[in-house]
Enzyme design. Structure first.
Site, PDB file in Angstrom:
ATOM      1  N   TYR A  72      10.596  23.585  -6.790  1.00 28.61           N
ATOM      2  CA  TYR A  72      10.499  21.429  -7.370  1.00 28.61           C
ATOM      3  C   TYR A  72      11.469  21.272  -7.387  1.00 28.61           C
ATOM      4  O   TYR A  72      10.758  19.749  -6.840  1.00 28.61           O
ATOM      5  CB  TYR A  72      10.076  20.994  -9.237  1.00 28.61           C
ATOM      6  CG  TYR A  72       9.867  20.281  -9.815  1.00 28.61           C
ATOM      7  CD1 TYR A  72       8.233  20.207 -10.196  1.00 28.61           C
ATOM      8  CD2 TYR A  72      10.614  19.300 -10.078  1.00 28.61           C
ATOM      9  CE1 TYR A  72       8.073  18.897 -10.392  1.00 28.61           C
ATOM     10  CE2 TYR A  72       9.835  18.005 -10.573  1.00 28.61           C
ATOM     11  CZ  TYR A  72       9.113  17.769 -10.707  1.00 28.61           C
ATOM     12  OH  TYR A  72       8.127  16.493 -11.690  1.00 28.61           O
ATOM     13  N   PHE A 124      -3.099  -4.402   7.540  1.00 31.82           N
ATOM     14  CA  PHE A 124      -3.695  -2.954   7.428  1.00 31.82           C
ATOM     15  C   PHE A 124      -4.719  -3.234   5.467  1.00 31.82           C
ATOM     16  O   PHE A 124      -3.989  -3.495   5.004  1.00 31.82           O
ATOM     17  CB  PHE A 124      -3.544  -1.758   7.246  1.00 31.82           C
ATOM     18  CG  PHE A 124      -4.213  -1.063   7.141  1.00 31.82           C
ATOM     19  CD1 PHE A 124      -5.354  -0.497   7.999  1.00 31.82           C
ATOM     20  CD2 PHE A 124      -4.927  -0.686   6.098  1.00 31.82           C
ATOM     21  CE1 PHE A 124      -6.628   0.356   7.838  1.00 31.82           C
ATOM     22  CE2 PHE A 124      -5.854   0.801   5.738  1.00 31.82           C
ATOM     23  CZ  PHE A 124      -6.307   0.493   7.035  1.00 31.82           C
ATOM     24  N   ASP A 125      -6.000  -3.009   5.432  1.00 27.23           N
ATOM     25  CA  ASP A 125      -6.428  -3.304   4.196  1.00 27.23           C
ATOM     26  C   ASP A 125      -5.711  -2.340   3.079  1.00 27.23           C
ATOM     27  O   ASP A 125      -5.665  -3.714   1.752  1.00 27.23           O
ATOM     28  CB  ASP A 125      -7.829  -2.464   4.215  1.00 27.23           C
ATOM     29  CG  ASP A 125      -8.014  -1.451   4.697  1.00 27.23           C
ATOM     30  OD1 ASP A 125      -7.114  -1.189   4.861  1.00 27.23           O
ATOM     31  OD2 ASP A 125      -8.665  -0.781   4.503  1.00 27.23           O
ATOM     32  N   ASP A 215       5.153  -1.110   9.190  1.00 26.97           N
ATOM     33  CA  ASP A 215       3.807  -0.187   8.706  1.00 26.97           C
ATOM     34  C   ASP A 215       3.637   1.149   9.939  1.00 26.97           C
ATOM     35  O   ASP A 215       3.039   0.404  10.944  1.00 26.97           O
ATOM     36  CB  ASP A 215       2.629  -0.795   7.981  1.00 26.97           C
ATOM     37  CG  ASP A 215       1.582  -0.276   8.097  1.00 26.97           C
ATOM     38  OD1 ASP A 215       1.683   1.641   8.816  1.00 26.97           O
ATOM     39  OD2 ASP A 215       0.510  -0.685   7.802  1.00 26.97           O
ATOM     40  N   ALA A 217       2.277   3.515  10.916  1.00 26.68           N
ATOM     41  CA  ALA A 217       1.253   5.198  10.456  1.00 26.68           C
ATOM     42  C   ALA A 217       1.385   5.391  12.542  1.00 26.68           C
ATOM     43  O   ALA A 217       1.184   6.277  12.502  1.00 26.68           O
ATOM     44  CB  ALA A 217      -0.344   4.346  10.189  1.00 26.68           C
ATOM     45  N   LYS A 258      -1.639  10.070  10.833  1.00 18.94           N
ATOM     46  CA  LYS A 258      -2.073   9.316  12.025  1.00 18.94           C
ATOM     47  C   LYS A 258      -0.725  10.721  12.129  1.00 18.94           C
ATOM     48  O   LYS A 258      -1.157  11.580  13.790  1.00 18.94           O
ATOM     49  CB  LYS A 258      -1.948   8.090  11.819  1.00 18.94           C
ATOM     50  CG  LYS A 258      -2.567   7.665  11.083  1.00 18.94           C
ATOM     51  CD  LYS A 258      -2.822   7.261   9.883  1.00 18.94           C
ATOM     52  CE  LYS A 258      -4.240   6.064   9.600  1.00 18.94           C
ATOM     53  NZ  LYS A 258      -3.998   6.295   7.687  1.00 18.94           N
ATOM     54  N   HIS A 450     -15.725  -2.063   0.750  1.00 21.10           N
ATOM     55  CA  HIS A 450     -15.336  -1.257   2.434  1.00 21.10           C
ATOM     56  C   HIS A 450     -16.122  -0.056   1.565  1.00 21.10           C
ATOM     57  O   HIS A 450     -17.151   0.686   2.286  1.00 21.10           O
ATOM     58  CB  HIS A 450     -15.431  -1.317   2.839  1.00 21.10           C
ATOM     59  CG  HIS A 450     -13.630  -0.827   3.399  1.00 21.10           C
ATOM     60  ND1 HIS A 450     -12.520  -1.640   2.465  1.00 21.10           N
ATOM     61  CD2 HIS A 450     -13.291   0.043   3.986  1.00 21.10           C
ATOM     62  CE1 HIS A 450     -11.580  -0.580   2.667  1.00 21.10           C
ATOM     63  NE2 HIS A 450     -12.157  -0.551   3.977  1.00 21.10           N
TER      64      HIS A 450
HETATM   65  N1  F0G Z   1      -1.086   1.137   7.764  1.00 20.25           N
HETATM   66  C1  F0G Z   1      -1.871   1.533   8.264  1.00 20.25           C
HETATM   67  C2  F0G Z   1      -1.767   0.441   9.538  1.00 20.25           C
HETATM   68  C3  F0G Z   1      -3.051   2.644   8.468  1.00 20.25           C
HETATM   69  O1  F0G Z   1      -3.783   2.359   9.622  1.00 20.25           O
HETATM   70  C4  F0G Z   1      -3.172   3.251   6.807  1.00 20.25           C
HETATM   71  C5  F0G Z   1      -4.889   3.796   6.992  1.00 20.25           C
HETATM   72  C6  F0G Z   1      -2.896   3.038   6.107  1.00 20.25           C
HETATM   73  C7  F0G Z   1      -1.637   2.432   6.610  1.00 20.25           C
HETATM   74  C8  F0G Z   1      -2.867   3.041   4.714  1.00 20.25           C
HETATM   75  O2  F0G Z   1      -2.653   4.500   4.731  1.00 20.25           O
HETATM   76  O3  F0G Z   1      -4.370   6.177   4.757  1.00 20.25           O
HETATM   77  O4  F0G Z   1      -2.254   7.124   4.549  1.00 20.25           O
HETATM   78  O5  F0G Z   1      -3.084   5.559   2.492  1.00 20.25           O
HETATM   79  N2  F0G Z   1      -5.846   4.127   8.051  1.00 20.25           N
HETATM   80  C9  F0G Z   1      -6.744   4.717   7.848  1.00 20.25           C
HETATM   81  C10 F0G Z   1      -7.882   4.072   8.500  1.00 20.25           C
HETATM   82  C11 F0G Z   1      -7.756   4.954   6.623  1.00 20.25           C
HETATM   83  O6  F0G Z   1      -8.194   4.895   8.952  1.00 20.25           O
HETATM   84  O7  F0G Z   1      -7.310   3.038   9.509  1.00 20.25           O
HETATM   85  P1  F0G Z   1      -2.691   5.875   4.001  1.00 20.25           P
END
Ligand code: F0G
Length: 458
Positions: A72, A124-125, A215, A217, A258, A450
């Site tokens: 843990y 990102f969304d 950010d 990813a 990613k 979406h």
């Molecule tokens: N930031 C970016 C640039 C992303 O592309 C994503 C996720 C996230 C943050 C959030 O990360 O999914 O681990 O919570 N992108 C995916 C996509 C879902 O299909 O582009 P997460």
């Protein structure tokens, strides 16, 4: 004769995928309410919905999982990951989270308050969702070139410094706790940010007294493009470039699904101990104790190994050349895509294909449905449905770009699959004038609609 390019790995395990008939797909699409997220994966032949968590782990990652420490507190797996993050990215403090948006949730809980402004490059969304959920505002400062899909620019993910400076000078700086730089910029087409731009954004943030968070990813893909395209970096290793990139950030959020090639996981990297302490409280509430934060020990081990593999040039070259291969086939067929070809996906310019359709009938979503019906290939809409409604006026937001994104999972498909995708899309493209109507929304959630939207074919 020069030897052709080939993958930097061989395949040890496979997974069977199944083709379907057009009649089956018509039925499934209807049952899914024309939302590609609602399809069962077994109804999909080639799945390009996302490159997130869909990669194939290596033998070394799987073996790292077997020696995961599930304690843990203070697990050796946690320290493996801590060391990997320190060595590769340079952050002394880190918090594991279960995925990228969880990292955003924890960080923004510690940093953001109602009314704040967060400038960035096409957030990102989920990032935008977490900002707007807190009644703060995301302001897009991406360079204009990013919104012209035909414009060739080596770093279309860059922030426009004049736009950024305007935001920083026209608002009280205490309302701008951070700038988010997304590397690569997903929403604008997997387009990279240059090191020069990172350096300038960081200098501007310091001048006005705010912080920069990446950010991250797809940070490794961003580093690959820097190596190829930015003067002075050709002879640097990806790992050297990565180190320099993060030297222009106060911290980072990461979706490990990613570029770290794991199926689940995320983290926050930080320089500032006070912020680490503050964020730790939220990490414990939302994710778990600070030495596991939503991840199993075995997953932290696989992630530490994935960070290393994901920043090797040979792997990245294999990866990005495959995306490029698909892009070039589409270009041959005259299909309009975001240029230049980005890192993780091909972004099809749906506005320039379904020219008959009004924007109110969602061109990119319609194109996605048609591609699925054609060959069982699932992409994702990055357009007006994803853009949601304005949180204040509740009007639909119609972004400048209406994309169908074909995201390529890492180390999963072969170039034969890329050929199938290209021809399927060509078939849809050739009959584009016969696609006269799009879709309308029957149900939508108040935010991030979406994922669960229900549509009707007009
Ligand atoms: N930031 C970016 C640039 C992303 O592309 C994503 C996720 C996230 C943050 C959030 O990360 O999914 O681990 O919570 N992108 C995916 C996509 C879902 O299909 O582009 P997460």
């Amino acid at each position: 004769m020069e030897l052709p390019f080939s993958e930097s790995y061989k395949i040890k395990m496979i997974e069977t995928i199944r083709k379907s008939t057009r009649e089956e797909r018509e039925q499934w699409m209807k049952e899914a309410k024309y939302n590609l997220f609602n399809l069962k994966s077994e109804q999909v032949f080639i799945d390009l919905l996302t490159d997130s968590g869909t990669g194939a782990m290596s033998d070394k990652q799987w073996s790292a999982m077997m020696v995961g420490d599930e304690s843990y507190a203070g697990a050796t797996s946690y320290y493996n990951l801590k060391n990997a993050i320190k060595n590769l990215l340079g952050f002394n403090f880190f918090l594991p989270t279960h995925q990228g948006r969880a990292a955003e949730n924890v960080l923004f809980s510690a940093l953001l308050k109602e009314g704040d402004i967060v400038p960035g490059n096409s957030h990102f969304d989920t990032t935008k969702g977490h900002i707007e959920f807190r009644k703060a505002h995301a302001v897009d400062c991406t360079i204009d070139e990013a919104f012209d899909t035909t414009a060739i620019h080596p770093f279309k993910g860059n922030l426009d410094l004049a736009k950024l400076e305007k935001v920083l000078t026209e608002n009280p700086i205490e309302n701008i706790p951070l700038i988010v730089v997304t590397v690569t910029c997903n929403s604008s087409g997997g387009q990279p940010v240059s090191l020069q731009n990172m350096k300038e954004v960081y200098a501007m943030a310091k001048k006005y007294g705010t912080k920069v968070f990446f950010d991250s990813a797809r940070f490794a893909e961003n580093a690959y493009f820097i190596k190829l395209r930015e003067d002075g970096y050709q002879n640097k290793t990806i790992k050297e470039i990565v180190k320099e990139m993060f030297s222009y950030a106060d911290g980072m959020t990461m979706s490990s699904k990613k570029d770290a090639i794991v199926n689940m996981g995320g983290f926050i990297g930080l320089r500032d101990e006070d912020l680490f302490r503050k964020a730790s409280v939220f990490n414990i509430i939302y994710e778990g104790f600070i030495t596991y934060g939503g991840m199993s020990g075995r997953d932290m081990n696989a992630l530490a190994q994935g960070l290393d593999e994901g920043t090797e040039f040979e792997y990245l070259e294999t990866r990005i050349k495959q995306v490029e291969y698909l892009g070039n086939r589409l270009i041959e067929f005259g299909i309009p895509i975001q240029m230049p070809i980005g890192g993780h996906a091909i972004f099809i310019d749906a506005k320039r294909i379904l020219t008959n359709l009004p924007k109110e009938e969602f061109q990119a979503q319609t194109l996605g449905i048609e591609l699925y019906l054609e060959a069982g290939i699932r992409g994702v809409e990055i357009g007006a449905i994803l853009a949601d409604r304005d949180p204040i006026t509740r009007e639909n937001r119609y972004p400048q770009l209406e994309f169908l994104r074909l995201a390529i999972p890492r180390r999963v498909y072969t170039n034969n699959h890329m050929d199938v995708i290209a021809v399927a899309l060509k078939n849809v493209f050739d009959r584009r004038d016969s696609i006269k109507r799009g879709v309308k929304i029957n149900y939508e959630a108040p935010i991030m609609r979406h994922f669960t939207v229900e549509l009707e074919r007009l």
